[in-house]
Motif scaffolding. Structure first.
Motif, PDB file in Angstrom:
ATOM      1  N   ASN A 107       0.789  -1.224   0.000  1.00  0.00           N
ATOM      2  CA  ASN A 107       0.000   0.000   0.000  1.00  0.00           C
ATOM      3  C   ASN A 107       0.818   1.269   0.000  1.00  0.00           C
ATOM      4  O   ASN A 107       0.378   2.292  -0.481  1.00  0.00           O
ATOM      5  N   GLU A 108       2.029   1.199   0.576  1.00  0.00           N
ATOM      6  CA  GLU A 108       2.842   2.404   0.685  1.00  0.00           C
ATOM      7  C   GLU A 108       3.439   2.810  -0.650  1.00  0.00           C
ATOM      8  O   GLU A 108       3.919   3.922  -0.807  1.00  0.00           O
ATOM      9  N   PRO A 149       0.680   6.472  -4.159  1.00  0.00           N
ATOM     10  CA  PRO A 149       0.705   5.237  -3.351  1.00  0.00           C
ATOM     11  C   PRO A 149      -0.660   4.550  -3.354  1.00  0.00           C
ATOM     12  O   PRO A 149      -1.683   5.219  -3.406  1.00  0.00           O
ATOM     13  N   ARG A 151      -2.271   3.283  -1.060  1.00  0.00           N
ATOM     14  CA  ARG A 151      -3.159   3.550   0.078  1.00  0.00           C
ATOM     15  C   ARG A 151      -4.131   4.673  -0.223  1.00  0.00           C
ATOM     16  O   ARG A 151      -5.117   4.854   0.493  1.00  0.00           O
TER      17      ARG A 151
ATOM     18  N   ARG B  49      10.252  -2.742   0.054  1.00  0.00           N
ATOM     19  CA  ARG B  49      10.055  -2.642   1.502  1.00  0.00           C
ATOM     20  C   ARG B  49      10.998  -1.627   2.104  1.00  0.00           C
ATOM     21  O   ARG B  49      10.618  -0.814   2.933  1.00  0.00           O
ATOM     22  N   SER B  52       9.643   1.841   1.293  1.00  0.00           N
ATOM     23  CA  SER B  52       8.380   2.206   1.930  1.00  0.00           C
ATOM     24  C   SER B  52       8.578   2.378   3.427  1.00  0.00           C
ATOM     25  O   SER B  52       7.890   3.154   4.078  1.00  0.00           O
ATOM     26  N   GLN B  53       9.557   1.644   3.978  1.00  0.00           N
ATOM     27  CA  GLN B  53       9.830   1.722   5.398  1.00  0.00           C
ATOM     28  C   GLN B  53      10.189   3.137   5.832  1.00  0.00           C
ATOM     29  O   GLN B  53       9.871   3.568   6.913  1.00  0.00           O
ATOM     30  N   GLU B  55       9.792   6.056   3.818  1.00  0.00           N
ATOM     31  CA  GLU B  55       9.243   7.166   3.043  1.00  0.00           C
ATOM     32  C   GLU B  55       8.371   8.102   3.874  1.00  0.00           C
ATOM     33  O   GLU B  55       8.196   9.251   3.530  1.00  0.00           O
ATOM     34  N   GLN B  56       7.835   7.577   4.987  1.00  0.00           N
ATOM     35  CA  GLN B  56       6.888   8.374   5.755  1.00  0.00           C
ATOM     36  C   GLN B  56       7.568   9.505   6.526  1.00  0.00           C
ATOM     37  O   GLN B  56       6.997  10.561   6.711  1.00  0.00           O
TER      38      GLN B  56
END
Lengths: 248, 290
Positions: A107-108, A149, A151, B49, B52-53, B55-56
């Motif tokens: 989802n990311e 993304p 999500r 992964r 995405s781990q 990116e936030q």
């Protein structure tokens, strides 16, 4: 027998059960409390299928209907080789591909990356994914959202992208589990078309759906699963009529 | 058609048309071939992964090096300033940073490896591929994080006065052996978690014990009697400590790798990798039943 099309999937007395870690055993006597504390978290076995047999042949589209929890999705998962049989066997001539509502996408990540990841997961090489990329994105038809993304997608958009990815590889056996339910009318029409194409390429398609209309339109044959057993197997019209009769 | 055919008829039909039986565990050579066929998937999964781990967060990938750096700073403050001791290494800062960074790689493989099957239930339930892809992708993901960590580690050692030297190349075989060892660890914990979910609750404690037994902030005791002697034995045979001291040997002049470390490191790497892989493969058909 010899003039019948070649079988693609043979399901022979299939039993499937799941291990579930859950509580739920009431204590019968107060003195058993201690024993209860130790046995509480025991794994419980939930029986999902209790002996199903049928033969699917080349060029068939088979609908699977039944109430919630009757074992439809479990049957598809077993045919896909994802859930092992406890008893009995499934024989299939190639790797059946399952297209479910919650397929394997992250989802990311953007739709683009998910297309690549999904293609590779289906066993394509990076070159094949590159070659198919535009086709997949066009089929999904979600426009510029492909760069965002997953999500941020609506349920329908996610389903479109997943279906587009799964349908891009040519599968001899495609298992579709409710994946078409969330799409809009236009997308449903296109995916039914794609299912017919796959069937014409001498593949076999299984379709789980609660929409009896979709099953009737897409499949000539229907399996009715009830409480883990095969209640009826035959031409869609007859089976659906009988099913309607029973839920009335 | 409505009358289901008998068991014997179905089995005969399958045999006549050469339909293979699904499920079950393929023989090891076939399994390895399937795994090789999904190598692109494995690598792409690890990369996706990894991205995405991080990116936030605003600082993104920088946290990969910031987290262990802060970690090292905290340990340095506690054990270097609050609890100084004569058992500290000569170049304490470099030694500590190497120890914390290399340990981080092991700890991540251990904890994330344990979650690699249970945490990917969606993938496992919807796609058919050799499940060993999942713990392998975890290790690759950690290797991607190790890259920038090694660069920062080298910068720190240079800042503490260690010279640039050809010896640095020893890091390559040392980390390769450690990766093999960690792959075995990830495979084992991935399967153990399937049998006993509660293991994930214990992992933080296991990680901490191994941390304190890996000589991160103290030198190998010179005297070998009593508790000190026992500690020396533990350090000598603790694989994590072996790999840490091999890397220290490569980048810190004052801490050459102990005798026999290369041999032991190789033995542990091969033994853990082979055993872990076979142990994981032996339960292949179980992973779908959760």
């Amino acid at each position: 027998m010899s003039d019948e099309p070649r079988p693609t999937v043979i399901v022979d007395d299939l039993h499937v059960s799941y291990t579930v870690y859950a509580t739920g055993r009431p204590a019968r006597e107060a003195t058993k409390l201690l024993r209860r504390a130790t046995s509480m978290r025991r794994a419980r076995e939930v029986v999902a299928l209790r002996g199903i047999s049928f033969v699917a042949r080349e060029g068939e589209a088979i609908g699977v209907i039944g109430r919630n929890g009757s074992g439809k999705s479990t049957l598809l998962r077993a045919i896909a080789g994802l859930t092992p049989a406890k008893q009995g066997a499934v024989y299939a001539d190639s790797d059946p591909t399952l297209l479910g509502v919650n397929a394997a996408l992250i989802n990311e990540l953007s739709g683009e990356r998910n297309v690549v990841l999904g293609g590779l997961a289906l066993g394509m090489t990076p070159e094949q994914v590159r070659a198919k990329y535009d086709e997949i994105v066009d089929f999904a038809g979600i426009g510029e959202f492909i760069e965002l993304p997953m999500r941020t997608y609506s349920a329908g958009m996610g389903a479109r992208l997943r279906f587009a990815i799964a349908a891009s590889a040519t599968h001899r056996i495609l298992l579709v589990d409710e994946a078409l339910a969330v799409g809009d009318a236009d997308f449903q029409r296109r995916s039914e078309q794609r299912i017919n194409e796959l069937r014409d390429e001498a593949g076999t398609v299984f379709l789980v759906s609660h929409s009896l209309k979709v099953v009737q339109e897409t499949c000539q044959r229907t399996l009715w699963i009830d409480a883990g057993l095969l209640r009826m197997d035959g031409p869609s019209d007859e089976v659906i009529a009988a099913y309607n009769e029973s839920v009335k | 058609m409505s009358q289901p055919p008998s068991h014997a008829e179905l089995a005969a039909l399958a045999a006549r048309h050469n339909l293979p039986k699904l499920g079950g565990r393929p023989p090891l050579p076939d399994y390895l071939r399937e795994l090789w066929g999904r190598r692109f998937f494995c690598f792409e999964l690890a990369r996706a992964r990894f991205r995405s781990q991080n990116e936030q967060d605003r600082l993104g990938v920088a946290w990969i090096v910031l987290r262990p750096l802060i970690n090292a700073a905290v340990y340095g403050f506690i054990f270097g300033l609050l609890l100084p001791s004569r058992s500290r290494q000569e170049n304490f800062v470099a030694s500590l940073v190497v120890g914390v960074f290399i340990f981080q790689f092991f700890a991540a493989c251990l904890t994330d490896g344990a979650k690699s099957i249970t945490g990917n239930a969606g993938l496992v339930r919807s796609l058919h591929f050799p499940r060993a892809v999942l713990p392998l992708a975890t290790v690759i993901e950690q290797l991607l994080a190790l890259g920038p960590m090694v660069v920062v580690m080298l910068v720190v050692t240079l800042l503490t006065g260690e010279p640039v030297r050809l010896h640095w190349l020893h890091m390559v075989p040392a980390l390769a052996l450690m990766t093999l060892f960690c792959t075995g660890i990830a495979m084992m914990t991935a399967r153990i978690t399937i049998h006993i979910r509660d293991v994930t609750q214990l992992l933080p404690f296991i990680t901490r014990i191994v941390f304190y037994l890996s000589g991160i902030f103290y030198a190998t005791p010179k005297s070998t009697s009593g508790a000190q002697g026992a500690l020396a034995t533990v350090l000598e045979f603790n694989p994590v400590h072996i790999y840490i001291s091999l890397v220290r040997g490569a980048v810190i002049v004052g801490e050459p790798a102990p005798a026999g470390a290369w041999l032991l490191g190789t033995v542990f790497a091969v033994a853990f990798a082979v055993f872990g892989f076979v142990y994981f493969w032996a339960a292949e058909e179980r992973y779908g039943r959760e």
